[in-house]
Scaffold this motif. Structure first.
Motif, PDB file in Angstrom:
ATOM      1  N   ASN A   1      -1.838  79.628  -2.495  1.00  0.00           N
ATOM      2  CA  ASN A   1      -2.465  80.823  -1.930  1.00  0.00           C
ATOM      3  C   ASN A   1      -3.478  80.433  -0.868  1.00  0.00           C
ATOM      4  O   ASN A   1      -3.796  79.263  -0.696  1.00  0.00           O
TER       5      ASN A   1
ATOM      6  N   THR B   1       1.441  81.762   6.859  1.00  0.00           N
ATOM      7  CA  THR B   1       2.098  82.140   5.607  1.00  0.00           C
ATOM      8  C   THR B   1       3.447  81.428   5.539  1.00  0.00           C
ATOM      9  O   THR B   1       3.984  80.968   6.548  1.00  0.00           O
TER      10      THR B   1
ATOM     11  N   ASN C   1       1.500  83.707  -3.080  1.00  0.00           N
ATOM     12  CA  ASN C   1       1.572  83.973  -1.646  1.00  0.00           C
ATOM     13  C   ASN C   1       1.373  82.637  -0.947  1.00  0.00           C
ATOM     14  O   ASN C   1       0.260  82.305  -0.547  1.00  0.00           O
TER      15      ASN C   1
END
Length: 107
Positions: free
Chosen positions: A51, A78, A4
């Protein structure tokens, strides 16, 4: 393993009135580049992390290396949010084109 990806976007405004302040500015900028940051605009740099935890850990290290004067702001986004950035004036920089083309073809 699923990553992620998270980016740190770092904004800084350091004084540059004296020779000492200019040296501090240059040293901080070199520190960012040596630690994997890419310049987005003058005094705006970003770095990608696998991440959120890795990014938060890096912020702890970064806090120990910031200059005493001036202001530094950090924003975590993100990779999905970052990919929606629009460049309104001009086109993508050569550095952005290379990173975009090469980064994700290797994953």
């Amino acid at each position: 393993m699923i990553y992620n990806f998270v980016r740190i976007i770092l904004f800084f405004d350091l004084p540059m009135n004296t020779k000492k302040e200019k040296r501090v500015y240059r040293n901080f900028r070199k520190y960012l580049i040596q630690n994997g940051y890419m310049m987005m605009q003058f005094s705006v740099y970003c770095r990608i992390f696998a991440n959120r935890e890795a990014a938060v850990n890096h912020i702890t290290i970064l806090k120990r290396n910031v200059p005493k004067e001036g202001q530094i702001r950090i924003m975590l986004v993100t990779e999905k949010q970052y990919s929606k950035i629009e460049i309104i004036v001009g086109g993508k920089s050569k550095q952005e084109e290379i990173v975009t083309r090469d980064s994700f073809t290797k994953l």
